[in-house]
Design an enzyme around this catalytic site. Sequence first.
Site, mmCIF file in Angstrom:
data_model
loop_
_atom_site.group_PDB
_atom_site.id
_atom_site.type_symbol
_atom_site.label_atom_id
_atom_site.label_comp_id
_atom_site.label_asym_id
_atom_site.label_seq_id
_atom_site.Cartn_x
_atom_site.Cartn_y
_atom_site.Cartn_z
ATOM 1 N N ARG A 1 -118.639 -35.631 28.524
ATOM 2 C CA ARG A 1 -118.844 -36.219 27.188
ATOM 3 C C ARG A 1 -120.003 -37.217 27.140
ATOM 4 O O ARG A 1 -120.111 -37.995 26.199
ATOM 5 C CB ARG A 1 -117.562 -36.903 26.682
ATOM 6 C CG ARG A 1 -116.333 -36.001 26.582
ATOM 7 C CD ARG A 1 -116.570 -34.864 25.572
ATOM 8 N NE ARG A 1 -115.344 -34.145 25.264
ATOM 9 C CZ ARG A 1 -114.950 -33.037 25.876
ATOM 10 N NH1 ARG A 1 -115.695 -32.543 26.865
ATOM 11 N NH2 ARG A 1 -113.855 -32.417 25.517
ATOM 12 N N LEU A 2 -120.880 -37.196 28.120
ATOM 13 C CA LEU A 2 -122.037 -38.095 28.133
ATOM 14 C C LEU A 2 -123.227 -37.392 27.468
ATOM 15 O O LEU A 2 -124.266 -37.152 28.082
ATOM 16 C CB LEU A 2 -122.362 -38.530 29.565
ATOM 17 C CG LEU A 2 -121.270 -39.360 30.248
ATOM 18 C CD1 LEU A 2 -121.655 -39.681 31.680
ATOM 19 C CD2 LEU A 2 -121.004 -40.644 29.461
#
Length: 226
Positions: free
Chosen positions: A198-199
């Site tokens: 999720r970066l």
Amino acid sequence: MQPIKRWDYAGEGLVEHELPPAPWELVDHWVQDARARQDDKGDVPEPDAISVATVGGDGQPHVRTVLMRYLAQDGPGFYTNFGSRKGLDLEQNPRIAAALTWPPMYRAIRFTGVAQRLSTQIVTDYFRSRPYGSRIGAWASHQSQPVTTRAQLEAAVASYEEKWPDTGSVEDVPLPDFWGGYVVRCDEVEFWAGRSSRLHDRLVYVRTGDGDLAEPGSWRVERRQP
């Protein structure tokens, strides 16, 4: 409760040195990539589907997905009945947000700004390019208004088909005066590129001048946290 299926957005990401000085080049490139992906792999079934958010005079937001049938250096756009919910919202408040999202590609583009009506000539040219049934439908549908039955809508279609039969000409159905298009005059254009854990990458062009999407001197870029 069923277990949640989780996906790792392991895309290619996006870094600053890959960005052009203005957003247009990358907007066009990503849209063309999505269209090519559908032609090649078939997993982006409607690459021009764009979610459009408006806010009514009562402060209630509304969002819907339409087809992006206009894309140029002045911005993305769409066509609609001016009496529709989005048309009425924009008459009261021209602020707008829109998003193109391609999950299989781990990519999205977000546009925020002000909606402006497209010129009559642009609208006329597009209307004449539509299939006969779609041109009739623009007259028959009082978009967003209640209708008692589907039969009522079909009767309206039949009535207009009788009035303006299909002659094979682009001029056999006139352009309704209540129908037209909008372009999003963007204040921000955000490119979202999926990354693992999720970066994600979020690189945003922010307007600094009056130029269009292709004008380098009208934009600065900032990275935002995912």
